[in-house]
Enzyme design. Structure first.
Site, short mmCIF file in Angstrom:
data_model
loop_
_atom_site.label_atom_id
_atom_site.label_comp_id
_atom_site.label_asym_id
_atom_site.label_seq_id
_atom_site.Cartn_x
_atom_site.Cartn_y
_atom_site.Cartn_z
N HIS A 96 0.85 -1.20 0.00
CA HIS A 96 0.00 0.00 0.00
C HIS A 96 0.88 1.24 0.00
O HIS A 96 1.94 1.26 0.63
CB HIS A 96 -0.92 -0.01 1.23
N GLU A 167 -4.05 1.87 -7.53
CA GLU A 167 -4.45 3.01 -6.70
C GLU A 167 -3.58 4.22 -7.03
O GLU A 167 -2.45 4.32 -6.54
CB GLU A 167 -4.26 2.68 -5.22
N GLY A 173 -7.40 9.20 -0.12
CA GLY A 173 -7.69 10.14 0.95
C GLY A 173 -8.23 11.47 0.44
O GLY A 173 -8.52 12.37 1.22
P1 PGA Z 1 -9.63 6.08 0.45
O1 PGA Z 1 -8.39 5.08 0.63
O2 PGA Z 1 -10.78 5.23 -0.04
O3 PGA Z 1 -9.89 6.61 1.83
O4 PGA Z 1 -9.21 7.12 -0.53
C1 PGA Z 1 -8.13 4.14 -0.35
C2 PGA Z 1 -6.93 3.30 -0.01
O5 PGA Z 1 -5.99 3.80 0.62
O6 PGA Z 1 -6.89 2.12 -0.36
#
Ligand code: PGA
Length: 253
Positions: A96, A167, A173
């Protein structure tokens, strides 16, 4: 036939105590009874076993947010993939962007974690994504290199236990997800990279998820036009009504 999409909720370092975690989970459990589709909850590791033990159903599975690449040793504070597996996790998030950023995790370490997780019997949710988008599209090269490095210990057979979560770091965020059309473009690109690393069959069979600011407002469009096999959800996975709605939309209702 309606496409089934997996929804993975990453609670990150939330909530701040076990009692609240139990409350949130118990509401999710209640709401999930009317829903079809697979939901995976990845709570903080100290809550994992308690939540797993409180659930007897099949609709919700559990995952861990990270694990080290050794199974035991003098490694104060570290948690191993076999610990996660024996506490009830079926999935393991690896690489991540927050771990890359905060813990300085490099692709070399991520590659070891992917292998150790597969060997422990977990399904890996390997995260990749660019920090910024540049005009020359160099980010495409960096994603390709990242996938090559992170998957270097994984052979074709093991790929049955790996899914990719794309992602774009700049959306995580934030308020806005990537546009569904751009998500679609990236899934095509990631499949091309997987074909290069493995072959077309493996590429077609690998689940590709999108993550980054997914919420109840944008999920319908992402699912309609994003050509994804699932979603990795941060913030909205802590709001029971929202994550259940996301699972519902992801599964065609
Ligand atoms: P978020 O986070 O949905 O709060 O943007 C996604 C993630 O970090 O996988």
């Amino acid at each position: 036939m309606k496409k089934k999409r997996i929804v993975i909720g990453n609670w990150k370092m939330n909530p701040s105590n076990l009692a609240d975690a139990k409350k949130i989970f118990s509401r999710i459990k209640q709401l999930s009874s009317d829903v079809t589709g697979q939901l995976v909850i990845c709570p903080p590791a100290p809550y994992l076993y308690a939540l797993v033990s409180s659930y007897k159903g099949k609709k919700i599975a559990f995952g861990a947010q990270d694990a080290y690449w050794q199974n035991s040793g003098s490694l104060t504070g570290y948690l191993s993939p076999t610990m996660m597996e024996s506490s009830g996790a079926k999935y393991l998030i690896v690489g991540h962007s927050e771990r890359r950023e905060i813990a300085g995790e490099a692709p070399d370490v991520i590659a070891k974690k992917v292998l150790a997780g597969v060997e422990a019997g977990l399904t890996i949710v390997l995260c990749t994504g660019e920090k910024v988008r540049d005009r020359n599209a160099d980010y495409l090269i960096s994603i390709k290199e990242d996938l090559r490095e992170c998957l270097k210990k994984i052979d074709k057979r093991m790929m049955a236990h790996v899914m990719i979560a794309y992602e774009p770091v700049w959306t995580i965020g934030g308020r806005e997800a990537m546009s569904p059309q751009d998500i679609h473009g990236m899934t095509i690109y990631i499949r091309k990279v997987l074909t290069e690393i493995y072959d077309k069959q493996i590429s077609d069979a690998t689940q590709i998820l999108y993550g980054g600011a997914v919420n109840v407002e944008n999920v319908t469009d992402i699912v309609k036009d994003g050509e994804i096999d699932g979603l990795l959800v941060g913030r909205d996975s802590l709001v029971p009504e929202n994550i259940i709605q996301i699972v519902t939309v992801a599964n065609g209702k």
